[in-house]
Each structure stands twice: as C-alpha cells, then as structure tokens.
Design an enzyme around this catalytic site. Sequence first.
Site, PDB file in Angstrom:
ATOM      1  N   SER A 172     151.359 111.851 -44.134  1.00  0.00           N
ATOM      2  CA  SER A 172     151.395 112.062 -42.686  1.00  0.00           C
ATOM      3  C   SER A 172     152.435 113.067 -42.215  1.00  0.00           C
ATOM      4  CB  SER A 172     151.612 110.732 -41.953  1.00  0.00           C
ATOM      5  OG  SER A 172     152.913 110.245 -42.185  1.00  0.00           O
ATOM      6  N   LYS A 193     158.115 109.688 -38.597  1.00  0.00           N
ATOM      7  CA  LYS A 193     157.335 110.575 -37.723  1.00  0.00           C
ATOM      8  C   LYS A 193     158.289 111.465 -36.924  1.00  0.00           C
ATOM      9  CE  LYS A 193     153.421 108.418 -38.652  1.00  0.00           C
ATOM     10  NZ  LYS A 193     153.282 108.431 -40.063  1.00  0.00           N
TER      11      LYS A 193
END
Length: 190
Positions: free
Chosen positions: A63, A107
Amino acid sequence: MSERYDRLRRIRREKRRQRRQQRSLKKTMKSALGWFISILTAAILGYGFVAFGFQTVYMVGPSMEPTLTDGESYLVNKAVYLVTSPERYDVVAYRIVENQDEYYSIKRVVGLPGETVLIQNGQVYINGNPLADYPVDCEIKTAGIAESAITLGENEYFLLGDNPDNSQDSRFQAAGNVQKSEMLGRVKIK
C-alpha cells in the site's frame, strides 16, 4: 612484660585486620550499589526510550510502494506528536482503537482536522482545491466514501496509501478517519 606487649600487638593487629575487612566490605557494597544504580538507570532509560521515544514497525503489503517496501522495518518517532500535530504528507503508523490486537498500518496524512476531503476523477480535493503537490504521482481509481465530501472533525485525519489501488485507507469504512490518539508516530523514511 614482653608477653603483655606481644598480646597487645596481636590485639592491635587483629583490630587493624578487622578495620581493613570492614573497609573492604564497605568498598564492595558501594561498588555493588553503584552497579545496581547504573543498571536500574539504564533499564529505566531504555524503557522510556521504547515507551515514549522510538519503535520499529514493519510495512505489511504494497500500500505504500514505492515509498515504503513490503516486509521492511521502519523507525517510528513516537515523541514527535506529543508536542506537535501531524502535518500534511507525514507518513504515520497508526492502529484503530477497536483493533488493538492488529499490527500498525502505515499511511500518508492528506487531510487535516477541519478540512473537507473529496476525491473525484482520480484527484484529491482539499476544501474544494485540487491537491497539486502530492509527493507520489498516482491516479486514484476508487474514491470510496470520499466520493462525497468528508469534513474532518477535531483531531481527525484523512490518510491515503501511496499506492492507492492497493491500500485500505481512509477511503474505506474499515479505516475511516483516523484520530490523532490512534497514531503511534511519524515514520522515518530511509
């Protein structure tokens, strides 16, 4: 008289020997106490370093590619958000409060408290303006819940993965907006 003199010499010698033993014992005790205090101090500092300073986390999944690599370990500065707030584009490690048994996710901060986030036509909009200086060049194919404008509350952040087509981030209900209290800290990128 010589017998008495010999006896006094033996007594004095015995007292000197006892004083030397006592001094030696005191010296040994002081040394042991010094070592104990040093070890205790090191343990307390080590615990403080881990509890409040830095921690290692592992990137799981693609990710955050190309910025972070799957399976690599990264250092997280846990102390930074005790005195400041996350800034746009900080890479953070976080864990949703309800999922305390899971690993930390990593993230990038895109939306800050009080801002409105919207994703349309592969582009992120903050307060109606396109986010032009995003550090990673990518088109977002799935807007998720950000297809409609999302206004962030106090201490809420909108996070995206740098590889948005392979990222479970704030666009999806499972992650949603992330609270500052859920953030472990800022990830140091190698």
